[in-house]
Design a protein around this motif. Structure first.
Motif: not given
Length: 119
Positions: A59, A62, A101, A108-112
């Motif tokens: 995450g 990215r 996180d 990890e939290s979603e970063v998309g």
């Protein structure tokens, strides 16, 4: 790769880079055409990306890759806009959340969704 010692180093160094990013963003808010601060910001993001990739924190890797691309556009333009600053501040906050996180041994939290937002 992620044993506790390397994770600890990653967390400390990334926190230092994040503080420097905040400082650069404050300066850029006052002087959006200051190329040296855009470059400083890019270097800190690049350092975090490299460490995140090495540690396989996908995450964070990215998100920082996305920020490198956005900052490269700012470099070509020679300035940051108020919208850029807002986006970069939100990204820095999201990176802090990802660090938490990781610190808590959580996914990890979603970063998309954030990455899909355009500069």
């Amino acid at each position: 790769m992620d044993d506790g010692r390397y994770k600890s180093i990653f967390l400390v160094e990334t926190a230092e880079h994040l503080q420097e990013m905040y400082d650069a963003l404050v300066r850029l808010k006052k002087n959006p055409e200051k190329r040296t601060d855009i470059d400083v910001l890019f270097r800190h993001v690049h350092s975090i990306r490299g460490m995140a990739e090495t540690m396989d924190y996908q995450g964070a890797a990215r998100l920082t890759h996305h920020l490198e691309e956005a900052l490269e556009r700012c470099r070509r333009r020679g300035a940051v806009t108020a919208r850029d600053i807002d986006h970069l501040l939100l990204a820095t906050e999201l990176l802090e959340s990802l660090l938490e996180d990781i610190r808590q041994d959580q996914p990890e939290s979603e970063v998309g969704l954030f990455i899909q937002t355009t500069f």
